[in-house]
Design a protein around this motif. Structure first.
Motif, PDB file in Angstrom:
ATOM      1  N   CYS A 118       0.681  -1.235   0.070  1.00  9.08           N
ATOM      2  CA  CYS A 118       0.058  -0.164   0.027  1.00  9.08           C
ATOM      3  C   CYS A 118       0.961   1.107  -0.218  1.00  9.08           C
ATOM      4  N   LYS A 123      -2.035   6.102   3.892  1.00 11.11           N
ATOM      5  CA  LYS A 123      -2.474   4.719   3.981  1.00 11.11           C
ATOM      6  C   LYS A 123      -2.737   3.943   4.926  1.00 11.11           C
ATOM      7  N   TRP A 124      -2.331   4.733   6.110  1.00 12.96           N
ATOM      8  CA  TRP A 124      -2.504   4.015   7.469  1.00 12.96           C
ATOM      9  C   TRP A 124      -3.816   3.639   7.914  1.00 12.96           C
ATOM     10  N   ALA A 125      -4.870   4.194   7.567  1.00 14.14           N
ATOM     11  CA  ALA A 125      -6.109   3.452   7.974  1.00 14.14           C
ATOM     12  C   ALA A 125      -6.561   2.289   7.546  1.00 14.14           C
ATOM     13  N   GLN A 126      -6.231   2.444   5.853  1.00 19.15           N
ATOM     14  CA  GLN A 126      -6.184   1.000   5.314  1.00 19.15           C
ATOM     15  C   GLN A 126      -5.404  -0.025   5.634  1.00 19.15           C
ATOM     16  N   ILE A 127      -4.316   0.346   6.017  1.00 16.49           N
ATOM     17  CA  ILE A 127      -3.446  -0.746   6.544  1.00 16.49           C
ATOM     18  C   ILE A 127      -3.777  -1.342   7.859  1.00 16.49           C
ATOM     19  N   GLU A 129      -6.934  -1.358   9.083  1.00 18.47           N
ATOM     20  CA  GLU A 129      -8.016  -2.159   8.942  1.00 18.47           C
ATOM     21  C   GLU A 129      -7.682  -3.579   8.213  1.00 18.47           C
ATOM     22  N   ARG A 130      -6.650  -3.509   7.246  1.00 16.79           N
ATOM     23  CA  ARG A 130      -6.193  -4.799   6.757  1.00 16.79           C
ATOM     24  C   ARG A 130      -5.538  -5.764   7.648  1.00 16.79           C
ATOM     25  N   ASN A 132      -6.563  -6.049  10.547  1.00 16.26           N
ATOM     26  CA  ASN A 132      -7.685  -6.743  11.333  1.00 16.26           C
ATOM     27  C   ASN A 132      -7.159  -7.045  12.759  1.00 16.26           C
ATOM     28  N   THR A 137      -5.346   3.362  13.810  1.00 16.83           N
ATOM     29  CA  THR A 137      -4.406   3.746  12.870  1.00 16.83           C
ATOM     30  C   THR A 137      -3.131   4.572  13.088  1.00 16.83           C
TER      31      THR A 137
END
Length: 170
Positions: A118, A123-127, A129-130, A132, A137
């Motif tokens: 990523c 992109k920290w929020a996406q990371i 979340e992924r 899990n 964040t």
């Protein structure tokens, strides 16, 4: 001196409060009151805790001050089981919500993979979340920076004995 009582007890940062101490604290507050009598309460508690530490713990017990997130979540989840020191035990479910536990090697490997996929720019929020894992964040970003030495980098280099960066020529 601050921390003198903890040092006298041979502990780093003071001991956790035991259920017996908390019960005695409640009893003393009923007898003495909680308005400016912290020295008296601390003395009568007899555990060597400072008046400030006793007042702070009373505030945590009564909800006037927040304790650690892990403790709050354990208490909210109804975890009333305590370890040998009287500290609240946290269940696996509570740990996953609190995410106050150390990063595992697998989590760090997953984080490295996700950052490679990523990138880091926004992109920290996406990371997070992924991953899990329930980590925040900012917690994910801070851990990445710690892993790669960019978190308080100058301080880290100084502590490691690295020579200071050369000054630019005049």
């Amino acid at each position: 001196a601050p921390g003198a009582a903890a040092a006298a007890r041979g502990e780093k940062g003071g001991a956790r409060w035991t259920p017996d101490e908390e019960a005695l604290l409640k009893q003393l507050i009923d007898e003495v009151g909680a308005k400016g009598n912290w020295r008296v309460v601390a003395d009568r508690l007899g555990s060597g805790r400072s008046p400030g530490a006793v007042e702070q713990h009373w505030q945590i017990m009564t909800g006037g001050r927040k304790g650690s997130s892990a403790t709050r979540l354990a208490e909210a989840a109804g975890a009333d089981e305590r370890d040998a020191d009287g500290a609240l035990k946290r269940s696996r479910a509570t740990k996953s919500r609190a995410v106050a536990h150390r990063w595992t090697p697998q989590e760090e490997a997953d984080l490295t993979t996700l950052v490679t996929e990523c990138g880091t720019r926004g992109k920290w929020a996406q990371i997070a979340e992924r991953l899990n894992t329930g980590r925040t964040t900012s917690g994910v970003e801070q851990h990445w920076k710690i892993m790669h030495g960019s978190h308080h980098g100058a301080k880290k280099a100084k502590l490691a004995g690295a020579p200071p960066a050369a000054a630019p020529p005049p």
